[in-house]
Design a protein around this motif. Structure first.
Motif, mmCIF file in Angstrom:
data_model
loop_
_atom_site.group_PDB
_atom_site.id
_atom_site.type_symbol
_atom_site.label_atom_id
_atom_site.label_comp_id
_atom_site.label_asym_id
_atom_site.label_seq_id
_atom_site.Cartn_x
_atom_site.Cartn_y
_atom_site.Cartn_z
ATOM 1 N N ASP A 95 -23.481 -30.522 -8.189
ATOM 2 C CA ASP A 95 -22.734 -30.351 -6.951
ATOM 3 C C ASP A 95 -21.950 -31.609 -6.603
ATOM 4 O OD1 ASP A 95 -25.187 -31.630 -6.564
ATOM 5 O OD2 ASP A 95 -25.714 -30.516 -4.757
ATOM 6 N N LEU A 96 -22.548 -32.781 -6.828
ATOM 7 C CA LEU A 96 -21.848 -34.029 -6.530
ATOM 8 C C LEU A 96 -20.737 -34.289 -7.542
ATOM 9 C CD1 LEU A 96 -24.818 -36.358 -5.506
ATOM 10 C CD2 LEU A 96 -23.483 -34.764 -4.117
ATOM 11 N N GLN A 97 -20.994 -33.977 -8.812
ATOM 12 C CA GLN A 97 -19.960 -34.151 -9.828
ATOM 13 C C GLN A 97 -18.744 -33.289 -9.512
ATOM 14 O OE1 GLN A 97 -20.689 -32.305 -13.586
ATOM 15 N NE2 GLN A 97 -19.449 -33.770 -14.736
ATOM 16 N N ARG A 98 -18.993 -32.031 -9.177
ATOM 17 C CA ARG A 98 -17.873 -31.127 -8.896
ATOM 18 C C ARG A 98 -17.119 -31.529 -7.641
ATOM 19 N NH1 ARG A 98 -21.275 -25.669 -10.470
ATOM 20 N NH2 ARG A 98 -20.639 -25.571 -12.666
ATOM 21 N N ALA A 99 -17.848 -31.982 -6.627
ATOM 22 C CA ALA A 99 -17.184 -32.395 -5.392
ATOM 23 C C ALA A 99 -16.253 -33.578 -5.645
ATOM 24 C CB ALA A 99 -18.227 -32.757 -4.335
ATOM 25 N N MET A 100 -16.707 -34.532 -6.432
ATOM 26 C CA MET A 100 -15.853 -35.677 -6.751
ATOM 27 C C MET A 100 -14.658 -35.251 -7.591
ATOM 28 S SD MET A 100 -17.059 -38.391 -5.253
ATOM 29 C CE MET A 100 -17.368 -37.238 -3.906
ATOM 30 N N GLY A 101 -14.900 -34.344 -8.546
ATOM 31 C CA GLY A 101 -13.799 -33.861 -9.367
ATOM 32 C C GLY A 101 -12.740 -33.151 -8.552
ATOM 33 N N ASP A 102 -13.192 -32.352 -7.589
ATOM 34 C CA ASP A 102 -12.238 -31.643 -6.731
ATOM 35 C C ASP A 102 -11.377 -32.606 -5.924
ATOM 36 O OD1 ASP A 102 -13.231 -29.261 -7.652
ATOM 37 O OD2 ASP A 102 -14.501 -28.872 -5.900
ATOM 38 N N GLU A 103 -11.934 -33.773 -5.612
ATOM 39 C CA GLU A 103 -11.198 -34.767 -4.834
ATOM 40 C C GLU A 103 -10.478 -35.789 -5.716
ATOM 41 O OE1 GLU A 103 -13.880 -36.570 -2.069
ATOM 42 O OE2 GLU A 103 -14.592 -34.653 -1.278
ATOM 43 N N LYS A 104 -10.485 -35.549 -7.029
ATOM 44 C CA LYS A 104 -9.830 -36.447 -7.992
ATOM 45 C C LYS A 104 -10.421 -37.855 -7.917
ATOM 46 C CE LYS A 104 -7.045 -33.048 -8.960
ATOM 47 N NZ LYS A 104 -7.281 -32.217 -10.171
ATOM 48 N N LYS A 105 -11.717 -37.926 -7.704
ATOM 49 C CA LYS A 105 -12.422 -39.207 -7.633
ATOM 50 C C LYS A 105 -13.383 -39.329 -8.818
ATOM 51 C CE LYS A 105 -12.377 -39.338 -2.556
ATOM 52 N NZ LYS A 105 -13.233 -39.292 -1.334
ATOM 53 N N PRO A 106 -13.748 -40.565 -9.190
ATOM 54 C CA PRO A 106 -14.730 -40.733 -10.265
ATOM 55 C C PRO A 106 -16.033 -40.019 -9.914
ATOM 56 C CG PRO A 106 -13.714 -42.830 -9.707
ATOM 57 C CD PRO A 106 -13.285 -41.858 -8.656
ATOM 58 N N TRP A 107 -16.698 -39.417 -10.950
ATOM 59 C CA TRP A 107 -17.896 -38.655 -10.654
ATOM 60 C C TRP A 107 -19.180 -39.288 -11.198
ATOM 61 C CZ3 TRP A 107 -18.748 -37.047 -15.699
ATOM 62 C CH2 TRP A 107 -17.695 -36.539 -16.451
ATOM 63 N N GLU A 108 -19.217 -40.638 -11.214
ATOM 64 C CA GLU A 108 -20.460 -41.319 -11.592
ATOM 65 C C GLU A 108 -21.646 -40.907 -10.718
ATOM 66 O OE1 GLU A 108 -17.516 -43.755 -13.747
ATOM 67 O OE2 GLU A 108 -17.571 -42.770 -11.806
ATOM 68 N N ILE A 109 -21.403 -40.617 -9.440
ATOM 69 C CA ILE A 109 -22.499 -40.237 -8.557
ATOM 70 C C ILE A 109 -23.219 -38.987 -9.061
ATOM 71 C CG2 ILE A 109 -21.080 -38.806 -7.028
ATOM 72 C CD1 ILE A 109 -22.747 -39.933 -4.684
ATOM 73 N N GLY A 110 -22.509 -38.161 -9.826
ATOM 74 C CA GLY A 110 -23.114 -36.960 -10.384
ATOM 75 C C GLY A 110 -23.823 -37.186 -11.694
ATOM 76 N N LYS A 111 -23.578 -38.339 -12.325
ATOM 77 C CA LYS A 111 -24.088 -38.595 -13.675
ATOM 78 C C LYS A 111 -24.955 -39.847 -13.782
ATOM 79 C CE LYS A 111 -22.227 -35.400 -16.469
ATOM 80 N NZ LYS A 111 -23.034 -34.580 -17.397
#
Length: 233
Positions: free
Chosen positions: A120-136
């Protein structure tokens, strides 16, 4: 001179059949390296070169006993924790711009690993065009079994790779379905980063990643390596 705070200890993964440890320097992970997984994530695998993200070395969780599931706590800040099992490559040497025909010369051995993902955090960051380290790249997001030396296993180009949750098959594929081989991954990584002894590579996950909850037992298998077992607590 002295350190102003206590420096972190080196993370060591047991080397199978020895009393030695493999010191982890960095964790590189390959994204979307199986075509079916790329498609289930909404991407066209035929149009993408390999790309990589990282996890901190202390995200490692040592899983020593395949018959006794290692407890991994459900992480904070998520309601959608996913399993992604992978073949892990342990590097004994490195360099820059490593030719593909020399890439496997730098491999020390292999292990079974689990790339846990706060989807959920990875997708949220991706939707906002932000890095998704918080998801990984969160705490205890990289369970791993013992490293098996190359002399014990040879290089992995094919063989079953599967994951079960509570005894039910979820991921089930063959290593020969990788889009980019281990050698090609090493070569591409070395074009952008100087690789060093102790670096490890999570080489990508097959399709059918999915959620797990507290109490779930995850069992993983790669032909030629012992199974890995984790319990989410």
């Amino acid at each position: 001179m002295a350190y102003v705070v206590t420096p972190p200890a080196t993370v060591g993964v047991p080397v199978n059949g020895t009393g030695d440890l493999f010191p982890v320097r960095r964790i590189f992970c390959v994204g979307r390296n199986y075509a079916a997984h790329a498609r289930e994530m909404g991407h066209d695998p035929d149009r993408e070169p390999p790309f990589f993200f990282t996890k901190p070395a202390d995200a490692i969780v040592i899983c020593a006993d395949p018959n006794n599931p290692t407890k991994v706590p459900y992480p904070s800040a998520t309601k959608n924790l996913h399993h992604e099992m992978e073949l892990v490559v342990a590097m004994k040497s490195g360099g820059t711009d490593i030719p593909v025909d020399k890439a496997l010369d730098h491999v020390f051995g292999y292990a079974v690993g689990l790339d846990m993902t706060r989807r959920d955090l990875q997708r949220a960051m991706g939707d906002e065009k932000k890095p998704w380290e918080i998801g990984k790249s969160f705490d205890r997001s990289a369970p791993i079994g013992a490293v098996h030396r190359l002399a014990q296993t040879g290089h992995f180009t094919q063989g079953a790779i599967w994951l079960k949750v509570n005894g039910a098959i979820k991921q089930n594929a063959n290593l020969n379905q990788m889009i980019w081989s281990v050698a090609e991954q090493i070569t591409k990584l070395s074009e952008a980063n100087e690789l060093f002894p102790g670096d490890i590579i999570y080489s990508g996950t097959p399709e059918n990643v999915g959620p797990v909850v507290r109490g779930d037992v995850i069992e993983m298998h790669i032909d030629g390596l012992p199974n890995l077992s984790v319990k989410i607590v």
